[in-house]
Design a protein around this motif. Structure first.
Motif, PDB file in Angstrom:
ATOM      1  N   THR A  13      -0.881  -0.644  -4.235  1.00  0.00           N
ATOM      2  CA  THR A  13      -1.636   0.825  -4.718  1.00  0.00           C
ATOM      3  C   THR A  13      -0.512   1.749  -4.773  1.00  0.00           C
ATOM      4  O   THR A  13       0.549   1.603  -4.005  1.00  0.00           O
ATOM      5  CB  THR A  13      -2.464   1.305  -3.718  1.00  0.00           C
ATOM      6  OG1 THR A  13      -1.668   1.345  -2.192  1.00  0.00           O
ATOM      7  CG2 THR A  13      -3.542   0.340  -3.180  1.00  0.00           C
ATOM      8  N   LEU A  59     -15.254   0.870  -4.530  1.00  0.00           N
ATOM      9  CA  LEU A  59     -14.017   1.473  -5.094  1.00  0.00           C
ATOM     10  C   LEU A  59     -14.408   2.876  -5.561  1.00  0.00           C
ATOM     11  O   LEU A  59     -13.662   3.837  -4.974  1.00  0.00           O
ATOM     12  CB  LEU A  59     -13.314   0.860  -6.172  1.00  0.00           C
ATOM     13  CG  LEU A  59     -11.683   1.040  -6.380  1.00  0.00           C
ATOM     14  CD1 LEU A  59     -10.846   0.913  -5.303  1.00  0.00           C
ATOM     15  CD2 LEU A  59     -11.319   0.229  -7.470  1.00  0.00           C
ATOM     16  N   ASP A 106       0.631  -1.359   0.094  1.00  0.00           N
ATOM     17  CA  ASP A 106       0.068   0.058   0.116  1.00  0.00           C
ATOM     18  C   ASP A 106       0.792   1.359   0.275  1.00  0.00           C
ATOM     19  O   ASP A 106       0.868   1.990   0.957  1.00  0.00           O
ATOM     20  CB  ASP A 106      -1.044  -0.074   1.248  1.00  0.00           C
ATOM     21  CG  ASP A 106      -1.858   1.082   1.188  1.00  0.00           C
ATOM     22  OD1 ASP A 106      -2.227   1.634  -0.004  1.00  0.00           O
ATOM     23  OD2 ASP A 106      -2.566   1.556   2.308  1.00  0.00           O
ATOM     24  N   ASN A 127     -14.791   5.347  -2.605  1.00  0.00           N
ATOM     25  CA  ASN A 127     -13.629   5.394  -1.870  1.00  0.00           C
ATOM     26  C   ASN A 127     -13.225   4.349  -0.559  1.00  0.00           C
ATOM     27  O   ASN A 127     -12.687   4.496   0.442  1.00  0.00           O
ATOM     28  CB  ASN A 127     -13.329   6.776  -1.420  1.00  0.00           C
ATOM     29  CG  ASN A 127     -13.117   7.704  -2.551  1.00  0.00           C
ATOM     30  OD1 ASN A 127     -12.636   7.388  -3.718  1.00  0.00           O
ATOM     31  ND2 ASN A 127     -13.733   8.926  -2.476  1.00  0.00           N
ATOM     32  N   LEU A 143      -3.806   4.046   1.498  1.00  0.00           N
ATOM     33  CA  LEU A 143      -4.992   3.816   1.687  1.00  0.00           C
ATOM     34  C   LEU A 143      -5.879   2.900   2.760  1.00  0.00           C
ATOM     35  O   LEU A 143      -6.793   3.278   3.267  1.00  0.00           O
ATOM     36  CB  LEU A 143      -5.679   3.228   0.306  1.00  0.00           C
ATOM     37  CG  LEU A 143      -5.152   3.781  -1.008  1.00  0.00           C
ATOM     38  CD1 LEU A 143      -5.573   3.096  -2.187  1.00  0.00           C
ATOM     39  CD2 LEU A 143      -5.507   5.344  -0.794  1.00  0.00           C
ATOM     40  N   TYR A 178     -12.023   1.611   0.345  1.00  0.00           N
ATOM     41  CA  TYR A 178     -10.901   0.672   0.098  1.00  0.00           C
ATOM     42  C   TYR A 178     -10.889  -0.370   0.677  1.00  0.00           C
ATOM     43  O   TYR A 178     -10.410  -1.403  -0.102  1.00  0.00           O
ATOM     44  CB  TYR A 178      -9.573   1.516   0.104  1.00  0.00           C
ATOM     45  CG  TYR A 178      -9.682   2.747  -0.877  1.00  0.00           C
ATOM     46  CD1 TYR A 178      -9.705   2.765  -2.181  1.00  0.00           C
ATOM     47  CD2 TYR A 178      -9.565   4.031  -0.242  1.00  0.00           C
ATOM     48  CE1 TYR A 178      -9.689   3.681  -3.060  1.00  0.00           C
ATOM     49  CE2 TYR A 178      -9.736   5.177  -0.960  1.00  0.00           C
ATOM     50  CZ  TYR A 178      -9.797   5.087  -2.454  1.00  0.00           C
ATOM     51  OH  TYR A 178      -9.690   6.374  -3.105  1.00  0.00           O
ATOM     52  N   LEU A 208      -3.920   0.075  -8.170  1.00  0.00           N
ATOM     53  CA  LEU A 208      -4.684   1.034  -8.249  1.00  0.00           C
ATOM     54  C   LEU A 208      -3.711   2.217  -8.325  1.00  0.00           C
ATOM     55  O   LEU A 208      -2.619   2.132  -7.524  1.00  0.00           O
ATOM     56  CB  LEU A 208      -5.279   1.211  -6.814  1.00  0.00           C
ATOM     57  CG  LEU A 208      -6.623   0.228  -6.494  1.00  0.00           C
ATOM     58  CD1 LEU A 208      -7.341   0.931  -5.226  1.00  0.00           C
ATOM     59  CD2 LEU A 208      -7.376   0.287  -7.789  1.00  0.00           C
ATOM     60  N   TRP A 235      -7.511   1.643 -12.251  1.00  0.00           N
ATOM     61  CA  TRP A 235      -7.477   0.270 -11.576  1.00  0.00           C
ATOM     62  C   TRP A 235      -7.097  -0.730 -12.941  1.00  0.00           C
ATOM     63  O   TRP A 235      -7.446  -0.392 -13.904  1.00  0.00           O
ATOM     64  CB  TRP A 235      -8.781  -0.120 -11.002  1.00  0.00           C
ATOM     65  CG  TRP A 235      -9.763  -0.367 -11.913  1.00  0.00           C
ATOM     66  CD1 TRP A 235     -10.869   0.361 -12.234  1.00  0.00           C
ATOM     67  CD2 TRP A 235     -10.077  -1.690 -12.712  1.00  0.00           C
ATOM     68  NE1 TRP A 235     -11.640  -0.148 -12.908  1.00  0.00           N
ATOM     69  CE2 TRP A 235     -11.293  -1.323 -13.190  1.00  0.00           C
ATOM     70  CE3 TRP A 235      -9.501  -2.828 -12.697  1.00  0.00           C
ATOM     71  CZ2 TRP A 235     -11.881  -2.379 -14.130  1.00  0.00           C
ATOM     72  CZ3 TRP A 235     -10.128  -3.931 -13.226  1.00  0.00           C
ATOM     73  CH2 TRP A 235     -11.335  -3.620 -14.098  1.00  0.00           C
TER      74      TRP A 235
END
Length: 253
Positions: A62, A131, A30, A134, A34, A136, A95, A102
């Motif tokens: 991400t 998604l 990540d 938001n 997120l 996640y 992402l 995506w």
């Protein structure tokens, strides 16, 4: 020259993932921050359960952006870094937050179980609603759940999921027979209620002698304009990054 710069940018962004013992060894990377630590832990456990169950590798990555590299190419590069060829399949969900992209990249083994069209569409349909809001943690959880369902279908049926496979010819035949029966019955009832209309004994009765009569028929074209549009090549119709070694697909959220 531009191609080499894009490849260099990709390698720079992925260099941290190739170091054993770092975040690269995890199934969740990540870089866009997120997830909270506990959420990341829960997601990693969910992915690991699927991995253990089907002997595959699922990953979620991400990033804030992919530089000048297309999301699909970036996702393919990530997959190449983390995949294990000894497993039955490898897949990564990427992402990129700058442009809200995506992309799911699959290797050829996973591609057989989760196809580029029906499989990716079904899988993305699971996580895209969350998604777009938001949410996640929920989106990534749905990604793991959706992959579990698609892999379970393949394991049970011996073929990848496709909505067309749900077609039942017997059910269609039964529905058609019932529809015809109802239609015939309604028609007979309506005909029986038409007591002021009787069929004529001769066909000539239906002819209107005073109606318009066309004796000559011809078409004359004074001008003609032809517009030709070049057909797109098969290369341009392909996804921006699928190739013989990778499958998948993506979009915006």
């Amino acid at each position: 020259m531009k191609k080499y710069l894009r490849i260099l940018a990709l390698l720079v962004l992925l260099v941290g993932m190739a170091v054993p013992g770092s975040a690269a060894s995890a199934l969740v990377l990540d870089q866009a921050d997120l997830l909270r630590p506990q959420e990341e832990k829960v997601l990693q456990q969910s992915l690991d359960q699927v991995n253990q169950k089907y002997q595959v590798r699922l990953a979620v990555v991400t990033v804030k952006n992919t530089g000048n590299v297309k999301p699909g190419e970036f996702a393919n590069g990530v997959l190449d870094k983390i995949k294990d060829s000894r497993l039955k399949g490898n897949m990564v969900l990427l992402l990129s937050m700058k442009d809200r992209d995506w992309y799911i990249s699959t290797d050829n083994n996973m591609r057989k179980m989760i196809t580029d069209k029906a499989g990716i569409k079904a899988l993305s349909g699971k996580f895209l609603p969350a998604l777009k809001k938001n949410n996640y943690p929920k989106a990534f959880g749905q990604y793991a759940k959706g992959a579990d369902e698609l892999l379970a279908y393949y394991q049970k049926e011996g073929k990848p999921y496709d909505p067309a496979n749900a077609f039942n010819p017997l059910a269609l035949a039964i529905a058609a027979a019932v529809s015809l029966g109802i239609g015939f019955l309604v028609r007979r009832i309506l005909i029986g209620q038409m007591n002021n209309v009787m069929p004529a004994l001769e066909a000539g009765v239906y002819l209107d002698r005073d109606s318009f009569q066309l004796e000559e028929d011809s078409d004359n074209y004074l001008y003609m304009t032809v517009h030709r549009k070049p057909k797109k090549s098969s290369e341009s119709a392909k996804a921006d990054s699928t190739d013989e070694d990778h499958g998948g697909g993506g979009g915006k959220f």
